[in-house]
Design a protein around this motif. Sequence first.
Motif, PDB file in Angstrom:
ATOM      1  N   TRP A  23     -17.096  11.684 -85.113  1.00 10.23           N
ATOM      2  CA  TRP A  23     -16.868  11.961 -83.844  1.00 10.23           C
ATOM      3  C   TRP A  23     -16.833  11.070 -82.967  1.00 10.23           C
ATOM      4  N   VAL A  24     -17.345   9.786 -83.104  1.00 10.92           N
ATOM      5  CA  VAL A  24     -17.075   8.534 -82.179  1.00 10.92           C
ATOM      6  C   VAL A  24     -15.506   8.243 -82.399  1.00 10.92           C
ATOM      7  N   GLN A  25     -15.031   8.350 -83.617  1.00  8.81           N
ATOM      8  CA  GLN A  25     -13.492   7.831 -83.788  1.00  8.81           C
ATOM      9  C   GLN A  25     -12.779   8.873 -83.202  1.00  8.81           C
ATOM     10  N   TYR A  26     -13.293  10.138 -83.394  1.00  7.85           N
ATOM     11  CA  TYR A  26     -12.374  11.341 -82.666  1.00  7.85           C
ATOM     12  C   TYR A  26     -12.102  11.105 -81.325  1.00  7.85           C
ATOM     13  N   ILE A  27     -13.232  10.335 -80.403  1.00  4.00           N
ATOM     14  CA  ILE A  27     -13.438  10.342 -79.135  1.00  4.00           C
ATOM     15  C   ILE A  27     -12.341   9.322 -78.808  1.00  4.00           C
ATOM     16  N   LYS A  28     -12.557   8.158 -79.733  1.00  7.30           N
ATOM     17  CA  LYS A  28     -11.483   6.961 -79.287  1.00  7.30           C
ATOM     18  C   LYS A  28      -9.977   7.431 -79.485  1.00  7.30           C
ATOM     19  N   ASP A  29      -9.651   7.936 -80.577  1.00  2.00           N
ATOM     20  CA  ASP A  29      -8.396   8.843 -80.922  1.00  2.00           C
ATOM     21  C   ASP A  29      -8.021   9.475 -79.845  1.00  2.00           C
ATOM     22  N   THR A  30      -8.793  10.368 -79.127  1.00  2.00           N
ATOM     23  CA  THR A  30      -8.668  11.132 -78.106  1.00  2.00           C
ATOM     24  C   THR A  30      -8.067  10.308 -76.888  1.00  2.00           C
ATOM     25  N   TRP A  31      -8.780   9.299 -76.689  1.00  3.11           N
ATOM     26  CA  TRP A  31      -8.308   8.319 -75.502  1.00  3.11           C
ATOM     27  C   TRP A  31      -6.964   7.564 -75.947  1.00  3.11           C
ATOM     28  N   LYS A  32      -6.985   7.247 -77.056  1.00  9.02           N
ATOM     29  CA  LYS A  32      -5.756   6.665 -77.363  1.00  9.02           C
ATOM     30  C   LYS A  32      -4.404   7.584 -77.383  1.00  9.02           C
ATOM     31  N   ASN A  33      -4.423   8.688 -77.713  1.00 12.24           N
ATOM     32  CA  ASN A  33      -3.656   9.574 -77.579  1.00 12.24           C
ATOM     33  C   ASN A  33      -3.262   9.907 -76.008  1.00 12.24           C
ATOM     34  N   LEU A  34      -4.169   9.767 -75.346  1.00 15.06           N
ATOM     35  CA  LEU A  34      -3.998   9.968 -73.677  1.00 15.06           C
ATOM     36  C   LEU A  34      -3.456   8.489 -72.952  1.00 15.06           C
ATOM     37  N   ASN A  35      -3.170   7.567 -73.649  1.00 16.80           N
ATOM     38  CA  ASN A  35      -3.028   6.145 -73.489  1.00 16.80           C
ATOM     39  C   ASN A  35      -3.684   5.539 -72.347  1.00 16.80           C
TER      40      ASN A  35
END
Length: 252
Positions: A23-35
């Motif tokens: 879940w934590v990695q998913y949050i980080k990936d979401t932020w990354k996808n949003l630049n």
Amino acid sequence: MDAYEGFASVYDVFMDEVDYPAWVQYIKDTWKNLNTMPQSVVDLGCGTGNITIPLAKAGYGVVGVDISEEMLAEAQRKAMAEGLSIPFFCQDMVEMELPYQVDCVLSLCDSLNYLTEDGELSAAFSAVKEHLNPKGLFLFDMNTKYKFQEVFGDKTYAAMTEDAAYFWENSFDEEDQINEYYVSFFIRQKNKETYERVEEYHYERAYSLDEVKTCLDEHGFSLLNIYDGYSFERAKEDSHRYFFVAQLKEEN
């Protein structure tokens, strides 16, 4: 008894099936996808800190907010064991009042479903808006009606460990859209052969996508995406959990 009062001491034991690191990695990936890379985060409904603490360890400025003093005490104990100093606030999410604004507010593990009264979801979204910086992000998940009705239904569940056990009776009220969990815990007393029994009732409300979308729009949020749980697949009618990505609109 308030929800999670008795459960706090064994919460992590019975939630070990949740892959919090993912879940934590998913949050980080979401932020990354949003630049974007938020520097400050509020974990709203943080429980025992299973998201708060890893984010703090990763260098984010994170604050935990929860209505349960018992859950926060456990979160603080775990944070101190990691050598972390994390601000934790015991507050109701519909009346959240912190001394600063942040780049992102998270509300995970179906915390918002616990807002069962009319107007409470709107009040929570309003509080989130007041604590976000311009163009701040609001990431949250919700259990779906499909999950309450078709997966949980009117069923009984049980689980046990060496030192604890629980029995969970579930029911979903179609008319009120309220899911009721009656949970009975048996917790072994320290250095004893006896068990303490603790009973709790938990209530979650099923919100439709239209209700959530309308509420976000009313409080100035743009809804960027709705995902099927902790994936980047589009939400479906039979999704068990929705994950919402919203951003505060720029004021004209």
